[in-house]
Design an enzyme around this catalytic site. Structure first.
Site, PDB file in Angstrom:
ATOM      1  N   SER A  45     -14.349 -24.809  28.065  1.00  0.00           N
ATOM      2  CA  SER A  45     -14.578 -24.318  26.840  1.00  0.00           C
ATOM      3  C   SER A  45     -16.339 -24.701  26.454  1.00  0.00           C
ATOM      4  CB  SER A  45     -14.062 -25.285  25.636  1.00  0.00           C
ATOM      5  OG  SER A  45     -14.522 -26.585  25.652  1.00  0.00           O
TER       6      SER A  45
ATOM      7  N   GLU B  57     -20.522 -16.934  18.750  1.00  0.00           N
ATOM      8  CA  GLU B  57     -20.044 -15.997  17.499  1.00  0.00           C
ATOM      9  C   GLU B  57     -21.480 -15.528  17.057  1.00  0.00           C
ATOM     10  OE1 GLU B  57     -17.586 -18.437  14.878  1.00  0.00           O
ATOM     11  OE2 GLU B  57     -15.786 -18.225  16.030  1.00  0.00           O
TER      12      GLU B  57
ATOM     13  N   HIS C 110     -11.610 -25.788  20.761  1.00  0.00           N
ATOM     14  CA  HIS C 110     -10.600 -25.353  21.805  1.00  0.00           C
ATOM     15  C   HIS C 110      -9.374 -24.478  21.400  1.00  0.00           C
ATOM     16  CE1 HIS C 110     -12.612 -28.459  24.413  1.00  0.00           C
ATOM     17  NE2 HIS C 110     -12.988 -28.890  23.241  1.00  0.00           N
TER      18      HIS C 110
ATOM     19  N   GLN D 266     -16.366 -17.461   8.973  1.00  0.00           N
ATOM     20  CA  GLN D 266     -17.461 -17.610   9.849  1.00  0.00           C
ATOM     21  C   GLN D 266     -17.871 -16.170  10.304  1.00  0.00           C
ATOM     22  OE1 GLN D 266     -19.143 -21.275  11.596  1.00  0.00           O
ATOM     23  NE2 GLN D 266     -19.090 -20.324  13.525  1.00  0.00           N
TER      24      GLN D 266
ATOM     25  N   ASP E 133      -6.545 -25.319  29.098  1.00  0.00           N
ATOM     26  CA  ASP E 133      -8.060 -26.010  28.735  1.00  0.00           C
ATOM     27  C   ASP E 133      -8.239 -26.916  29.927  1.00  0.00           C
ATOM     28  OD1 ASP E 133      -9.906 -28.125  27.582  1.00  0.00           O
ATOM     29  OD2 ASP E 133      -9.920 -26.679  26.064  1.00  0.00           O
TER      30      ASP E 133
ATOM     31  N   ALA F  29     -14.376 -21.285   5.751  1.00  0.00           N
ATOM     32  CA  ALA F  29     -15.172 -20.049   5.548  1.00  0.00           C
ATOM     33  C   ALA F  29     -14.904 -19.059   6.702  1.00  0.00           C
ATOM     34  CB  ALA F  29     -16.801 -20.696   5.551  1.00  0.00           C
TER      35      ALA F  29
END
Length: 472
Positions: A158, A371, A29, A348, A135, A346
């Site tokens: 979300s 993503e 979020h 991503q 949110d 990481a």
């Protein structure tokens, strides 16, 4: 920094509208609304991002594809952090996968109501209009905006439009029919949430009625049927909606030379399986062994982000060194250069963007889905809880850019190494997987063009429309 003083709130006297972002204090979020803050400031509007000092720091150090410290028009209000003892460590051996260990932190987020109200009043005194984007799980916190004559709010959801639509449609008793046979494959929501979280969500819904409209991190390119369903009067109740996604950058900028990216540079195109199961769930040692064994049997090259689940305060423990289980099996799977284990955070977006990445073994959180789709990478879905089973349904059954590894009806069963092996083979070593990769690349291209000024402009038009609305 702390909350700004009234004299600092309006740095440019020509600015008449200010946007206040109020994210829910959980990684998926926090990340989405920070990305949206970047998009809003690109249109020349100041954004005030409001959360605790701990979660502000978390959002900034974990964001992918851009550097929030270079965004001069995003003002971070770092409120007093909630007590860290409220969030116990995760327990991978408990009976349910929903992150109940985070529930105390979720409950404590309601304590932000007063400082958020104070900030809104200060901003209301110096701007012509205050736009609150919050949110949906922070509806209680922002409720005091209704006392301000020049403030209005927009609820951000979300999850995918697919997941949200079916949740509302079923809760309303299916107010209209859907002419499609795919519904027979729709996973149930049994086991998706804890009872305490359901109560928390219902308590928030009481205050979402005050919002002017709804915002989604999705696009008509990928979810037009479900966005159209959500826009129907029976569902929308007359509120306008905007699909402003993808929020994440479509051309991820490399922020650092991470070991994983240097390793990827040495690999063949589409040869690497990226593995990450999100921030809220820890696997049992037995399940880690089965995954590692399945990868070893396939001799599949991979990058595996293997970390413990987040606590409410991610800085309270050394997350990097907290996973030391099943080392032998993991080392076998990674031996001979076949794999890379990542213990820290990481990059991503950069990994998914890399041409060597050919698939994503994912929990199917909506952040990760968007993503992956925007970078054109197919998904092997392993849903854990919440919206993830129905996101997996969308990816596999509707969009055709993935497959399901763990059947939701068998969520309490161990996923064997053989199941892992066969799923990896389907995605990474078969004509079926090649076709998924082709469709994912095509969809990713359409999605990127939709928010590219030189493309078809569907997403750009949505964002332009929203900015025009709030600056009217």
């Amino acid at each position: 920094m702390g909350t700004l003083s009234p004299s600092d709130l309006r740095q440019n006297s020509s600015e008449k509208v200010v946007v206040v972002m109020v994210p829910f204090p959980a990684q998926g979020h926090l990340n989405q609304l920070l990305h949206l803050s970047r998009l809003i400031t690109n249109h020349g509007l100041p954004v005030h991002y409001v959360t605790t000092a701990t979660h502000s720091r978390q959002a900034k150090i974990r964001v992918h594809g851009w550097d929030p410290l270079t965004a001069t028009n995003i003002h971070f209000h770092e409120l007093s952090s909630l007590p860290s003892f409220l969030s116990p460590p995760p327990n991978p051996n408990k009976n349910e996968n929903f992150p109940t260990h985070l529930q105390p932190s979720f409950n404590a987020s309601t304590l932000l109501r007063r400082p958020v109200a104070d900030l809104l009043r200060s901003l209301s005194n110096v701007y012509d209009r205050v736009i609150v984007i919050h949110d949906s799980l922070m509806s209680y916190v922002v409720q005091d905006f209704i006392s301000l004559p020049n403030a209005e709010s927009y609820a951000f959801h979300s999850v995918s439009a697919c997941t949200l639509f079916f949740f509302i449609w079923e809760r309303m008793g299916k107010p209209f029919g859907i002419e499609s046979d795919f519904i027979k494959d729709l996973p149930s929501i049994d086991g998706c949430f804890s009872l305490e979280f359901v109560k928390f969500v219902h308590a928030q819904h009481e205050y979402t009625k005050f919002s002017t409209g709804k915002i989604y991190n999705t696009s008509y390119v990928i979810e037009k049927p479900f966005l159209d369903f959500l826009a129907r009067d029976e569902i929308s109740k007359g509120k306008t909606q905007w699909a402003l996604g993808p929020f994440n950058p479509i051309t991820a900028e490399e922020q650092s030379v991470h070991d994983s990216l240097k390793w990827l540079d040495k690999q063949d195109e589409n040869s690497i399986l990226y593995i990450s199961f999100g921030t809220t769930t820890s696997f049992t040692e037995e399940q880690i062994r089965e995954i590692a064994t399945g990868l070893d049997k396939m001799k599949q090259k991979f990058i595996w982000v293997l970390r413990e689940a987040d606590r409410g305060d991610i800085f309270e423990v050394d997350i990097v060194n907290s996973v030391n289980r099943s080392e032998k099996m993991i080392e076998n799977a990674a031996s001979g250069g076949n794999g890379l284990i990542v213990r820290d955070w990481a990059p991503q977006l950069e990994i998914l963007k890399h041409p060597a990445t050919g698939g994503f073994l994912s929990h199917c959180g909506w952040n990760s889905c968007m993503e992956s789709i925007s970078m054109g990478v197919p998904i092997a879905a392993w849903p854990m809880h919440s919206d993830q089973p129905r996101n997996a349904f969308l990816v596999s059954k509707i969009l055709g850019i993935g497959l399901v590894v763990r059947d939701w009806d068998k969520r309490d069963e161990l996923v064997s190494s053989e199941i892992v092996k066969m799923a990896v083979k389907r995605l990474m070593g078969s004509k079926e997987g090649d076709e998924m990769r082709r469709r994912a690349a095509e969809m990713g291209g359409k999605l990127r063009r939709s928010v590219d000024e030189g493309g078809d402009g569907i997403g750009t038009a949505q964002l332009d429309s929203f900015v025009a609305h709030i600056t009217r």
